[in-house]
Design an enzyme around this catalytic site. Structure first.
Site, PDB file in Angstrom:
ATOM      1  N   THR A 135       0.818  -1.214   0.000  1.00 19.40           N
ATOM      2  CA  THR A 135       0.000   0.000   0.000  1.00 19.40           C
ATOM      3  C   THR A 135       0.856   1.271   0.000  1.00 19.40           C
ATOM      4  O   THR A 135       1.993   1.261   0.495  1.00 19.40           O
ATOM      5  CB  THR A 135      -0.893   0.008   1.272  1.00 19.40           C
ATOM      6  OG1 THR A 135      -1.380   1.322   1.501  1.00 19.40           O
ATOM      7  CG2 THR A 135      -0.124  -0.399   2.511  1.00 19.40           C
ATOM      8  N   TYR A 176      -0.972   0.005  10.479  1.00 17.82           N
ATOM      9  CA  TYR A 176      -1.341  -0.655   9.212  1.00 17.82           C
ATOM     10  C   TYR A 176      -0.182  -0.595   8.217  1.00 17.82           C
ATOM     11  O   TYR A 176       0.271  -1.618   7.695  1.00 17.82           O
ATOM     12  CB  TYR A 176      -2.605  -0.006   8.623  1.00 17.82           C
ATOM     13  CG  TYR A 176      -2.895  -0.427   7.196  1.00 17.82           C
ATOM     14  CD1 TYR A 176      -3.160  -1.752   6.879  1.00 17.82           C
ATOM     15  CD2 TYR A 176      -2.897   0.518   6.150  1.00 17.82           C
ATOM     16  CE1 TYR A 176      -3.416  -2.137   5.569  1.00 17.82           C
ATOM     17  CE2 TYR A 176      -3.157   0.141   4.843  1.00 17.82           C
ATOM     18  CZ  TYR A 176      -3.424  -1.194   4.552  1.00 17.82           C
ATOM     19  OH  TYR A 176      -3.665  -1.571   3.255  1.00 17.82           O
TER      20      TYR A 176
HETATM   21  N1  LIG Z   1      -8.798  -1.107  -0.974  1.00 18.94           N
HETATM   22  C1  LIG Z   1      -7.745  -0.321  -1.122  1.00 18.94           C
HETATM   23  O1  LIG Z   1      -7.893   0.856  -1.520  1.00 18.94           O
HETATM   24  C2  LIG Z   1      -6.359  -0.834  -0.822  1.00 18.94           C
HETATM   25  C3  LIG Z   1      -5.285   0.061  -0.950  1.00 18.94           C
HETATM   26  C4  LIG Z   1      -3.999  -0.400  -0.699  1.00 18.94           C
HETATM   27  C5  LIG Z   1      -3.789  -1.729  -0.353  1.00 18.94           C
HETATM   28  N2  LIG Z   1      -4.841  -2.593  -0.219  1.00 18.94           N
HETATM   29  C6  LIG Z   1      -4.561  -3.989   0.146  1.00 18.94           C
HETATM   30  O2  LIG Z   1      -5.267  -4.842  -0.726  1.00 18.94           O
HETATM   31  C7  LIG Z   1      -5.639  -6.051  -0.060  1.00 18.94           C
HETATM   32  C8  LIG Z   1      -7.112  -6.332  -0.305  1.00 18.94           C
HETATM   33  O3  LIG Z   1      -7.891  -5.241   0.164  1.00 18.94           O
HETATM   34  P1  LIG Z   1      -9.455  -5.125  -0.105  1.00 18.94           P
HETATM   35  O4  LIG Z   1      -9.761  -3.687  -0.301  1.00 18.94           O
HETATM   36  O5  LIG Z   1      -9.864  -6.085  -1.135  1.00 18.94           O
HETATM   37  O6  LIG Z   1     -10.029  -5.530   1.327  1.00 18.94           O
HETATM   38  P2  LIG Z   1     -11.158  -6.594   1.726  1.00 18.94           P
HETATM   39  O7  LIG Z   1     -11.370  -6.439   3.188  1.00 18.94           O
HETATM   40  O8  LIG Z   1     -12.323  -6.470   0.830  1.00 18.94           O
HETATM   41  O9  LIG Z   1     -10.424  -7.982   1.427  1.00 18.94           O
HETATM   42  C9  LIG Z   1      -9.600  -8.654   2.344  1.00 18.94           C
HETATM   43  C10 LIG Z   1     -10.038 -10.115   2.382  1.00 18.94           C
HETATM   44  O10 LIG Z   1      -9.160 -10.864   3.220  1.00 18.94           O
HETATM   45  C11 LIG Z   1      -9.934 -11.702   4.078  1.00 18.94           C
HETATM   46  N3  LIG Z   1      -9.122 -11.957   5.283  1.00 18.94           N
HETATM   47  C12 LIG Z   1      -8.661 -11.048   6.175  1.00 18.94           C
HETATM   48  N4  LIG Z   1      -7.934 -11.662   7.130  1.00 18.94           N
HETATM   49  C13 LIG Z   1      -7.920 -12.990   6.824  1.00 18.94           C
HETATM   50  C14 LIG Z   1      -7.336 -14.132   7.426  1.00 18.94           C
HETATM   51  N5  LIG Z   1      -6.645 -14.063   8.571  1.00 18.94           N
HETATM   52  N6  LIG Z   1      -7.540 -15.351   6.851  1.00 18.94           N
HETATM   53  C15 LIG Z   1      -8.245 -15.449   5.700  1.00 18.94           C
HETATM   54  N7  LIG Z   1      -8.820 -14.401   5.087  1.00 18.94           N
HETATM   55  C16 LIG Z   1      -8.669 -13.183   5.644  1.00 18.94           C
HETATM   56  C17 LIG Z   1     -11.220 -10.927   4.329  1.00 18.94           C
HETATM   57  O11 LIG Z   1     -12.300 -11.742   4.708  1.00 18.94           O
HETATM   58  C18 LIG Z   1     -11.447 -10.275   2.961  1.00 18.94           C
HETATM   59  O12 LIG Z   1     -12.211 -11.103   2.105  1.00 18.94           O
HETATM   60  C19 LIG Z   1      -5.254  -5.860   1.401  1.00 18.94           C
HETATM   61  O13 LIG Z   1      -4.040  -6.571   1.635  1.00 18.94           O
HETATM   62  C20 LIG Z   1      -5.037  -4.369   1.532  1.00 18.94           C
HETATM   63  O14 LIG Z   1      -4.086  -4.056   2.526  1.00 18.94           O
HETATM   64  C21 LIG Z   1      -6.116  -2.161  -0.444  1.00 18.94           C
END
Ligand SMILES: NC(=O)c1ccc[n+]([C@@H]2O[C@H](COP(=O)([O-])OP(=O)(O)OC[C@H]3O[C@@H](n4cnc5c(N)ncnc54)[C@H](O)[C@@H]3O)[C@@H](O)[C@H]2O)c1
Length: 334
Positions: free
Chosen positions: A125, A152
């Site tokens: 991120t 985070y």
């Molecule tokens: N959304 C954004 O703008 C953004 C920006 C930068 C980075 N990210 C990164 O992208 C990735 C995905 O983000 P997202 O927006 O899709 O979030 P999200 O919450 O929709 O997806 C995360 C998924 O991981 C699962 N999860 C969490 N902990 C878990 C565990 N211990 N075991 C199994 N499953 C688990 C959750 O149930 C969820 O389905 C993350 O790593 C996040 O840090 C997202």
């Protein structure tokens, strides 16, 4: 066929990447997710519209189950999305972030090495950059200083370090770290989108407000040193972000481990985003000025030249109206 493990595939970004991989038709996919912030319905929708794959409800904190899964399957690649990602929560409950985002990731990496996984794609991120003192007009590069300002960002940067050290020590294990900027919008095919509960993502909140799901929304600070006083961010359409993951997989066939920013390299202010959502929705909804939030840098724009030069990634949806429209269309279906 390459065997791929996707963690967090029931979530927003993971489900879109799963969809892109299915569309390419070259992979045997297993998705694991504990459904903490993801949805079984998302898995079902991806299966229904884009093709079949194995889904296992599994929590990455169950290290025995992870070991079993990895030994049984011998995956070629792992794409690791599963994480907790709410910044204020990470300040209140840092251990949740260090355990889920760092410890569980380190364990997963260990099992990758043990079972001979050659490629690891990691969702990082822009939060690893923290609050840069100044950002050149050309955006933040991968070489800029990483000084995360919350647990985070630190939990993600620590995982990056685990990857670097592991790849150095174990020949045959390679990684690509993708540092996402602000991800927004929904599947161009209209079948999936962001279902996150209590989301704080600007474009999703604006779509909810445009549809009357919220009475009004807030602009956190209008006294930043930007042309209209509101923060500027680099919003990338989730399908363009997804295609960067396919590029990353291909990249590791021929190249060594690397780190890439993923964004468009151009920014929009909070006010510009809200005005665009008002325009595409035809609703002149209320956006109230509120105090600044701690830890919001004035401007965060990716310099994504490295990704564009070293891979054949070509973003197709770099259009704020389109990003807002797809987010709005999905929000209507939710
Ligand atoms: N959304 C954004 O703008 C953004 C920006 C930068 C980075 N990210 C990164 O992208 C990735 C995905 O983000 P997202 O927006 O899709 O979030 P999200 O919450 O929709 O997806 C995360 C998924 O991981 C699962 N999860 C969490 N902990 C878990 C565990 N211990 N075991 C199994 N499953 C688990 C959750 O149930 C969820 O389905 C993350 O790593 C996040 O840090 C997202």
């Amino acid at each position: 066929m390459q065997k791929i493990l996707i963690t967090g595939g029931a979530g927003y970004i993971g489900s879109h990447v799963t969809k892109e991989l299915l569309k390419r038709g070259e992979y045997e996919i297993t998705v694991v997710d504990n459904l903490s912030t993801g949805f079984l319905e998302t898995i079902e929708r991806v299966k229904k519209h884009y093709g079949d794959f194995e889904f296992i409800e599994l929590d990455l904190s169950d290290w025995q189950a992870v070991a079993k899964l990895m030994q049984k399957n011998r995956f070629d690649a792992v794409i690791h999305f599963a994480a907790a990602l709410v910044v204020p929560e990470s300040v209140e409950n840092p251990l949740k972030y260090y355990l889920n985002n760092t410890a569980n990731t380190a364990n997963l990496i260990k099992e990758c090495v043990r079972s001979g996984v050659g490629k690891f794609i990691f969702s990082s991120t822009a939060a690893v950059y923290g609050e840069p003192a100044s950002i050149p007009k050309t955006g933040i590069t991968e070489e800029d200083e990483t000084q995360p300002i919350n647990p985070y960002g630190r939990s993600k940067l620590m995982s990056e370090q685990v990857l670097k050290d592991t790849a150095k020590a174990y020949e045959g294990f390679k990684y690509v770290v993708l540092r996402y900027f602000n991800v927004a919008g929904a599947d161009m095919g209209g079948k999936i989108g962001q279902s996150t509960k209590n989301a704080t993502h600007l474009i999703k909140v604006a779509a909810e407000t445009a549809l009357g799901k919220r009475e009004k929304m807030y602009i956190f600070g209008d006294d930043y040193p930007t042309p209209d006083g509101t923060c500027i961010r680099d919003y990338i359409h989730v399908d363009d972000l997804s295609s960067a993951h396919l590029e990353a997989l291909d990249y590791l066939d021929e190249n060594e481990s690397d780190i890439f920013n993923v964004g468009y390299g151009r920014g929009y202010s909070v006010k510009e985003v809200i005005d665009t959502m008002r325009k595409v929705s035809g609703n002149d909804f209320v956006a109230e000025i509120a105090p600044r939030r701690p830890g919001d840098p004035a401007i965060l724009i990716a310099n994504s030249s490295k990704l564009r030069q070293k891979t054949s990634w070509k973003p197709q949806y770099d259009d704020l109206e389109l990003v807002c429209k797809t987010a709005l269309e999905w929000e209507k279906r939710l």
